[in-house]
Design an enzyme around this catalytic site. Sequence first.
Site, PDB file in Angstrom:
ATOM      1  N   PRO A  30      38.145  44.490  36.070  1.00  0.00           N
ATOM      2  CA  PRO A  30      37.113  43.687  35.391  1.00  0.00           C
ATOM      3  C   PRO A  30      36.893  42.401  36.155  1.00  0.00           C
ATOM      4  CG  PRO A  30      39.211  43.581  34.206  1.00  0.00           C
ATOM      5  CD  PRO A  30      39.394  44.582  35.310  1.00  0.00           C
ATOM      6  N   GLN A  52      37.291  44.879  28.337  1.00  0.00           N
ATOM      7  CA  GLN A  52      38.347  43.875  28.378  1.00  0.00           C
ATOM      8  C   GLN A  52      37.986  42.724  27.452  1.00  0.00           C
ATOM      9  OE1 GLN A  52      39.275  40.936  31.629  1.00  0.00           O
ATOM     10  NE2 GLN A  52      41.148  42.169  31.784  1.00  0.00           N
ATOM     11  N   CYS A 105      43.620  35.925  33.512  1.00  0.00           N
ATOM     12  CA  CYS A 105      42.603  35.041  34.071  1.00  0.00           C
ATOM     13  C   CYS A 105      43.084  33.596  34.061  1.00  0.00           C
ATOM     14  CB  CYS A 105      41.309  35.160  33.281  1.00  0.00           C
ATOM     15  SG  CYS A 105      39.973  34.142  33.943  1.00  0.00           S
ATOM     16  N   LYS A 165      46.387  43.625  30.767  1.00  0.00           N
ATOM     17  CA  LYS A 165      46.354  43.250  32.184  1.00  0.00           C
ATOM     18  C   LYS A 165      46.946  41.846  32.288  1.00  0.00           C
ATOM     19  CE  LYS A 165      43.349  42.988  36.255  1.00  0.00           C
ATOM     20  NZ  LYS A 165      43.611  41.598  36.707  1.00  0.00           N
ATOM     21  N   HIS A 184      48.782  42.229  37.888  1.00  0.00           N
ATOM     22  CA  HIS A 184      48.316  41.531  39.078  1.00  0.00           C
ATOM     23  C   HIS A 184      49.546  40.894  39.715  1.00  0.00           C
ATOM     24  CE1 HIS A 184      45.030  38.829  41.023  1.00  0.00           C
ATOM     25  NE2 HIS A 184      46.103  38.876  41.790  1.00  0.00           N
ATOM     26  N   GLY A 222      45.091  42.213  45.980  1.00  0.00           N
ATOM     27  CA  GLY A 222      45.162  42.324  47.429  1.00  0.00           C
ATOM     28  C   GLY A 222      45.048  43.727  47.992  1.00  0.00           C
TER      29      GLY A 222
END
Length: 338
Positions: free
Chosen positions: A18, A71, A101, A140, A172, A214
């Site tokens: 997202p 999301q 985020c 996430k 992440h 990445g």
Amino acid sequence: MKTKPNNLDQHARLSVAPMMDWTDRHCRYMHRLMSSQVLLYTEMVTSPALVRGGARHLLRFDAFEHPVAVQLGGSDPHELAEASRMCCDEGYAEVNLNVGCPSDRVQSGRFGAVLMEHPDLVAECVAAMIDVSSVDVTVKCRIGVDDQDPHQVLPAFIETVSKAGVKRFTIHARKAWLQGLSPKQNRDVPPLDYDLVLQIKRDFPDLHISVNGGITTLDQARGFLAAGLDGVMIGRAAYHTPDQILLGADAEIFGGAGRKTTREVVDEMRPYIARHLTEGGKLNQITRHMLGLFHGCAGARGWRRTLSEGAHVDGAGLEVLDDALACVQNQGETAASA
């Protein structure tokens, strides 16, 4: 309620992250044309916008996008539950909670990566979401924030939240620095720790663990899957060079049918674009997501320039797409050679 696809764990072997301002419904429609299997995600939609702001239109999507997940961002369990109910009613295949985020706006709302500091609250939120949801509720997250030690914080976070009922996590593999780094820097500056994500999978073998951060090639994705992870989420590379990621995904990740060409994707977008224009939409609302097509092909610069300069003009139509396509010299180019 619309019919929802099953077997999301399999689709989640490869997903498109997202991304705010990028993975809107037009972007997702094109991505679905390029891969029938990858799991797609909406941009983050905040629960306050849905529950208090009446912004249910933000949940609009085309059934062709399935399997597609929504999301949510938020930190109030009751509000997230109500937003989750809306998302299920709209027909999404999964509801994902954003705990990653790092932007200032998200922090001020006490959601996103700042929730890594409040695992008990996250557990309360997902429990409320699961209680009202007819689809998977997933998370996430980051590996930690600021001065936290990820090797201590992340396992404890996963354990707490999984006990509340979450069975699928996308991690992440970077810390988020909430003070002193911009959201853009947070995508690059903190070092990646893929080994920690692999260790999480070993420590929690019954959970579905995907890695994000990445990753730019399908070769990398296959490597993580071979190493034991259940899924890989790709962000910017899937957006900027979708032909190189998505056109090969069905064959290389899912063992399905072979690739289309980029030209076939453009041709298949034409009816969708025409319908959007007929409904009063603007050409550049769609073509801005198509700039990365033909990456590496002869004429790709002309393709991008023609779309960038022509698609925003009032009244711009499919003729702009035709002019851009004429710039691409190597007509047999496929994603494999792009």
